[in-house]
Structure formats: structure tokens, C-alpha cells
Design an enzyme around this catalytic site. Structure first.
Site, PDB file in Angstrom:
ATOM      1  N   HIS A  80      -2.582  -1.539  -4.443  1.00  0.00           N
ATOM      2  CA  HIS A  80      -4.047  -1.620  -4.552  1.00  0.00           C
ATOM      3  C   HIS A  80      -4.635  -0.222  -4.640  1.00  0.00           C
ATOM      4  O   HIS A  80      -3.920   0.778  -4.566  1.00  0.00           O
ATOM      5  CB  HIS A  80      -4.644  -2.394  -3.363  1.00  0.00           C
ATOM      6  N   SER A  92       0.829  -1.196   0.000  1.00  0.00           N
ATOM      7  CA  SER A  92       0.000   0.000   0.000  1.00  0.00           C
ATOM      8  C   SER A  92       0.870   1.255   0.000  1.00  0.00           C
ATOM      9  O   SER A  92       1.688   1.437  -0.892  1.00  0.00           O
ATOM     10  CB  SER A  92      -0.936  -0.062   1.212  1.00  0.00           C
TER      11      SER A  92
END
Length: 234
Positions: free
Chosen positions: A103, A81
Site C-alpha cells: 500500500h 507494508s
């Protein structure tokens, strides 16, 4: 000089709360202070993080990119992330047991359909900003990057190198991490403010001489657990 980006990536203003409760954290100020101290000398950044606050991660990425000295980045566990954005700030390698995950940006929102539409648009713009960092690092098209983000793409060390987000696999195994299947999500902003009230007034978390003793932290942790249960039951 060594700079650790390990644990949760948190805003400067929230770090004292996480530190008080014993969370491992990294903030933009941690990085900027270390870079100022390095004063142009080469730095080695060691990442093992499940991510955290996007804007804090983006600020750390910018500080490393703008640093006038050489920056070498080493993934010694996971770069997920927001941590994967920081990974793109310089020449990098990854331990053979490491992983990278990219993501879509996420956020909580409430309100009517207009608020939801605005939140959706903001998240798409945030995705584009993150994709720009990945695109600059990998040379891939924006469309390909966004597809990978949509799919929540997990990459082994070899896959991360093939994708182009990491430059190579580290030759040493001495920093190989202990594998785990858990992650620590960020506290909601409202809980951060409530948890801040549990820190004794005048207590300086950043002062090593004032680290909370076992009983102080245990009592505060019990109160924090109550806050978490209240948050879950809303």
C-alpha cells in the site's frame, strides 16, 4: 542461519520500549547482527509481520540485498507494508496460508497548507522509493506498481506468486500460521518518548536475565494504557 522478522518492524532506538512492554519486534540491528554472525553463510529469513517503520524496513532490505552469502526468504504468515519490502530482498517462498499486502506510505502531519503540500510531496517520493523495490523484484512497470499501492492490494499466496513479489509457494505446511483479524499499529513518536520514561532507570531490556517480572510489566502496562487514552483524546 535463521533470522526472524516477526511482529512490528521498529527503529533501533525504539526497540527497547516495545520489548519492555512485551511486543514482538524486529529492528535493523537484529538483522545486521545476525548477518554479521552468519559471516557469509546461507541465511533463511522468516517473515510474519504487519509492517511498521518504513525506513527501518528499507535498512533491513538493503542489509539483506548487500549480504555476500545466499539469502532465502520465507513468508510464514503475513508480509505486509514495510515487511513486503524486506520480502523483495532475495529468493522467496510463502506458506499456502500466507498473505502479502502492499500500500501507499502513510504519515501524520500538521501545520498550514504549505506543510501539507510538503508532506504530500514527501509521501509521493517515499512511494516511489518503495515502488522501486517492488519493480526490481516483479519486473512490472512503475505505473502498475503504484496503482497496486494506491488500491492497498492484498494477495493470497497464489496471487503473490502471480504478481511476482514471491517466487513460489512453500511445499511444507508445518509453519502454517494461526489466522487473525487484528494488527498492532506503531506507537506515535511522542508516545514512544513518554513510554520510555516508564522503564526503570538503568534497566537493560536486552539482557535476558533482566526481563521484567509480571508485576513490573503490569504496572507499566497500566500506565501505558493511560498514555494511549490521552493520545486518543487529543
Amino acid at each position: 542461519m535463521k533470522i526472524d522478522v516477526k511482529g512490528l518492524i521498529v527503529p533501533n532506538d525504539d526497540k527497547e520500549v516495545y520489548d519492555f512492554f512485551g511486543y514482538e519486534t524486529a529492528s535493523p540491528k537484529d538483522v545486521s547482527d545476525a548477518l554479521e554472525k552468519a559471516n557469509g553463510k546461507s541465511v533463511d529469513v522468516y517473515i510474519n509481520s504487519d509492517g511498521g517503520d518504513l525506513f527501518a524496513g528499507a535498512e533491513m532490505y538493503a542489509a539483506l540485498q548487500e549480504y555476500k552469502g545466499a539469502v532465502s526468504i520465507h513468508v510464514v504468515g503475513r508480509a505486509c507494508s514495510a515487511a513486503s519490502v524486506i520480502l523483495c530482498a532475495g529468493k522467496s517462498d510463502i506458506t499456502p496460508a500466507g498473505m502479502v499486502m502492499i500500500h501507499n506510505v502513510s504519515a501524520a502531519a500538521d501545520g498550514d497548507y504549505r506543510d501539507m503540500d510538503a508532506a504530500s510531496e514527501m509521501l509521493k517520493q517515499a512511494n516511489d522509493s518503495v515502488a522501486a523495490a517492488y519493480q526490481l523484484k516483479t519486473g512490472k512497470s512503475r505505473a502498475e506498481i503504484l496503482r497496486a499501492m494506491d488500491s492497498e492490494t492484498w494477495m493470497s499466496s497464489a496471487e503473490a506468486v502471480r504478481f511476482g513479489i514471491v517466487d513460489g509457494i512453500a511445499g511444507s505446511m508445518r509453519d502454517q500460521p494461526q489466522l487473525a483479524a487484528a494488527s498492532s499499529p506503531l506507537m506515535p513518536k511522542a508516545m514512544i518518548e513518554k513510554a520510555r520514561t516508564l522503564i526503570p532507570k538503568g534497566y537493560n531490556v536486552s539482557n535476558p536475565a533482566e526481563k521484567p517480572d509480571f508485576y513490573m510489566r503490569e504496572k507499566a502496562q497500566q500506565q501505558l494504557n493511560i498514555l494511549k487514552m490521552e493520545e486518543l483524546n487529543k
